[in-house]
Design an enzyme around this catalytic site. Structure first.
Site, PDB file in Angstrom:
ATOM      1  N   TYR A  88     -18.746 -20.898 -41.181  1.00 53.75           N
ATOM      2  CA  TYR A  88     -17.431 -19.631 -40.810  1.00 53.75           C
ATOM      3  C   TYR A  88     -16.406 -19.929 -41.413  1.00 53.75           C
ATOM      4  O   TYR A  88     -15.803 -21.137 -41.980  1.00 53.75           O
ATOM      5  CB  TYR A  88     -17.731 -19.326 -39.467  1.00 53.75           C
ATOM      6  CG  TYR A  88     -17.372 -20.386 -38.487  1.00 53.75           C
ATOM      7  CD1 TYR A  88     -16.649 -21.695 -38.640  1.00 53.75           C
ATOM      8  CD2 TYR A  88     -17.804 -20.012 -36.960  1.00 53.75           C
ATOM      9  CE1 TYR A  88     -16.603 -22.398 -37.686  1.00 53.75           C
ATOM     10  CE2 TYR A  88     -17.622 -20.883 -36.041  1.00 53.75           C
ATOM     11  CZ  TYR A  88     -16.617 -22.189 -36.407  1.00 53.75           C
ATOM     12  OH  TYR A  88     -16.294 -23.051 -35.342  1.00 53.75           O
ATOM     13  N   GLU A  89     -15.296 -19.039 -41.292  1.00 56.20           N
ATOM     14  CA  GLU A  89     -14.190 -19.078 -41.965  1.00 56.20           C
ATOM     15  C   GLU A  89     -14.040 -19.270 -43.695  1.00 56.20           C
ATOM     16  O   GLU A  89     -13.258 -20.069 -44.102  1.00 56.20           O
ATOM     17  CB  GLU A  89     -12.873 -19.695 -41.130  1.00 56.20           C
ATOM     18  CG  GLU A  89     -12.888 -19.278 -39.868  1.00 56.20           C
ATOM     19  CD  GLU A  89     -11.666 -19.546 -38.975  1.00 56.20           C
ATOM     20  OE1 GLU A  89     -10.730 -20.083 -39.815  1.00 56.20           O
ATOM     21  OE2 GLU A  89     -11.676 -19.554 -37.737  1.00 56.20           O
ATOM     22  N   GLY A  90     -14.982 -19.075 -44.227  1.00 55.62           N
ATOM     23  CA  GLY A  90     -15.137 -19.018 -45.427  1.00 55.62           C
ATOM     24  C   GLY A  90     -16.250 -20.381 -45.730  1.00 55.62           C
ATOM     25  O   GLY A  90     -15.886 -21.387 -45.307  1.00 55.62           O
TER      26      GLY A  90
END
Length: 527
Positions: free
Chosen positions: A396-398
């Site tokens: 997550y978050e890229g």
């Protein structure tokens, strides 16, 4: 070419030239150290005893914990004081968040509401928007969520299909958002949508907006104490004044929130790694085989020494970066434009830290579980939960893959100056960059970009660890030596992938496996 200094078109710098000194965690003292200790005690006394109940998502329990955290200032540690926050530096707020992240489910809930759920509002919000919403978020009265991903747009987030149309004095939003952390509890959603299907924009959407609904919880592998669900917008009606920033500039809102979010996620990833090392060290001291504690066995000592070295390098890079981000906000912040420049000035370092910390976390937690042997593979011991929870950090978050591509693209687009640095990794990095700058084929090759990004990150981590070791002395040079030997081998592999050339490696630095391991046992955690 030894490339270590970069200058950014936005006024900052990334992978900056080797300075004489850097900020390190050892420099927290006095009131700062007290606040960090309070954060750790909150985790150990208020959160960890409730983990089994949190994993069952007992009604009202997580929101009550968030409110209690808010009363201590943890939900708005770096939010401006005029809007109810503590106004602390991002570096100190990150250190507190690290110690508040000993449990992954609580960590992601707090991290989202205090991070990507409100940072865009702090940077881009109007005065009226900030006064209306930030005090509620900073106090823990409200919980925030960040709604960017969709079923068909994950890493390619700007291809989102959620639409927004202006009808009279309201925006009408239609679409589905997926993987929304805090969905079950959130009072305010930062939602990305395209105005008239074209202009990517950001909106502040309250939970009671007509047309907004939350689907069932996702059946996740880990982070079971956190909430993750789909957000359904069926012609959801939002006041006109809840457009955040400007129409068509939502990508600036979304991506700058992620820049700082990745920095915070780095500290959130160090927390579980810290906890895993501590409980595994305690187990190794107590578990006896062949008439001795397994902590005395050479291969177990090697595990703990390498855990400490990887943690040390990632931690060094994270808090060095935090100080750079704080300096950017001090110099540039104060206006929307200045805040935006500060948030993006060290975007590359933030992505580097995200990858370094989450991959260190994954390696540390895996080795900690291995130290338990068969017991680690059962749910009777907490290491199994930490192992499950840690896996998503690299997604997550890229994803770490998309972060690698971002780092390489920025480096290739804004090449560094050629400056000197003493490390072999810096030389590998510089020569790999030269190869890419001289080849249009390599510039478009993701495998090359991944290798170049790995060299940039290894260089940044080794340099950060080296500078910290020189400043602080003690056992830190031994940690730096362990990390350097590990990093040089991986840098050589990345260099060969990036250039197709062979390379010779120097002799390894002397290592002190048993000394470092015994220090971990004594500390029951990182050094």
């Amino acid at each position: 070419m030894s490339a270590t200094s970069f200058s950014s078109a936005q006024g900052g710098a990334f992978l900056s030239q080797c300075p004489d000194s850097i900020f390190t965690p050892e420099q927290f003292s006095g009131d700062e150290a007290l606040m960090i200790d309070i954060a750790e005690q909150f985790s150990r006394k208020e959160v960890l005893p409730l983990v089994e109940r949190l994993e069952k998502q007992e009604d009202g329990l997580m929101p009550a914990l968030i409110r209690k955290a808010g009363e201590l200032g943890f939900c708005g540690a770096d939010a401006p004081a005029e809007y109810g926050g503590l106004g602390l530096s991002k570096t100190l707020a990150a250190r507190m968040l690290e110690y508040l992240s000993l449990d992954g489910g609580f960590s992601v809930t707090l991290g989202v509401t205090s991070g990507i759920g409100q940072v865009a509002l702090s940077i881009f919000g109007s005065e009226a928007q900030k006064r209306k919403y930030l005090p509620k978020l900073a106090s823990g009265e409200w919980i925030a969520a960040y709604a960017l991903s969709e079923p068909n747009s994950g890493s390619d987030a700007l291809s989102a299909s959620t639409r927004a149309e202006l009808r009279g004095d309201e925006w009408v939003l239609s679409g589905t958002k997926m993987w929304i952390s805090n969905a079950k509890w959130a009072d305010l959603f930062l939602v990305m949508a395209k105005i008239d299907g074209e202009k990517f924009s950001a909106f502040l959407v309250e939970r009671d907006a007509p047309g907004l609904s939350i689907e069932r919880e996702e059946h996740k592998m880990g982070l079971k104490g956190s909430s993750t669900a789909r957000l359904i917008l069926d012609e959801a009606r939002v006041p006109k004044e809840n457009l955040l920033y400007e129409p068509g500039l939502g990508h600036q809102v979304a991506l700058n929130a992620l820049n700082l979010g990745r920095f915070k996620l780095s500290s959130m990833s160090l927390g579980p790694a810290r906890q895993a090392m501590g409980i595994a060290a305690q187990y190794a001291l107590e578990r006896r085989q062949f008439g001795a504690p397994i902590a005395e066995f050479g291969l177990i000592q090697k595990k703990f020494a390498m855990m400490a070295a990887l943690f040390y390098a990632a931690e060094s890079a994270v808090y060095r970066t935090g100080a750079l981000v704080d300096a950017a906000f001090e110099t540039l912040g104060g206006t929307v434009e200045g805040n935006k420049q500060a948030a993006q000035a060290y975007a590359v370092e933030c992505s580097c830290c995200k990858v370094l910390a989450t991959e260190a976390e994954g390696w540390i937690v895996d080795e900690a579980l291995q130290a338990y042997g068969g017991y680690g593979f059962t749910e009777e011991f907490p290491i199994a939960r930490i192992y499950r929870d840690a896996r998503v950090s690299r997604i997550y978050e890229g994803t770490n893959e998309i972060n690698r591509v971002f780092v390489a693209d920025r480096i290739l687009r804004q090449p560094p100056e050629a400056v000197s640095d003493e490390s072999l990794i810096a030389r590998f990095f510089g020569e790999a960059l030269e190869a890419g700058l001289g080849s249009e084929t390599l510039k478009g090759d993701q495998i090359y970009k991944g290798a170049l990004a790995d060299l940039a990150m290894l260089h940044y981590a080794e340099q950060s660890a080296r500078l910290r070791a020189r400043q602080s002395g003690g056992i830190y040079p031994a940690l730096h030596a362990l990390f350097t030997n590990w990093a040089v081998a991986r840098a050589a592999e990345a260099f060969q992938i990036a250039t197709g050339r062979s390379c010779a490696l120097p002799e390894s630095l002397p290592v002190e496996w048993d000394r470092v391991a015994r220090a971990v046992y004594e500390r029951l955690g990182p050094l």
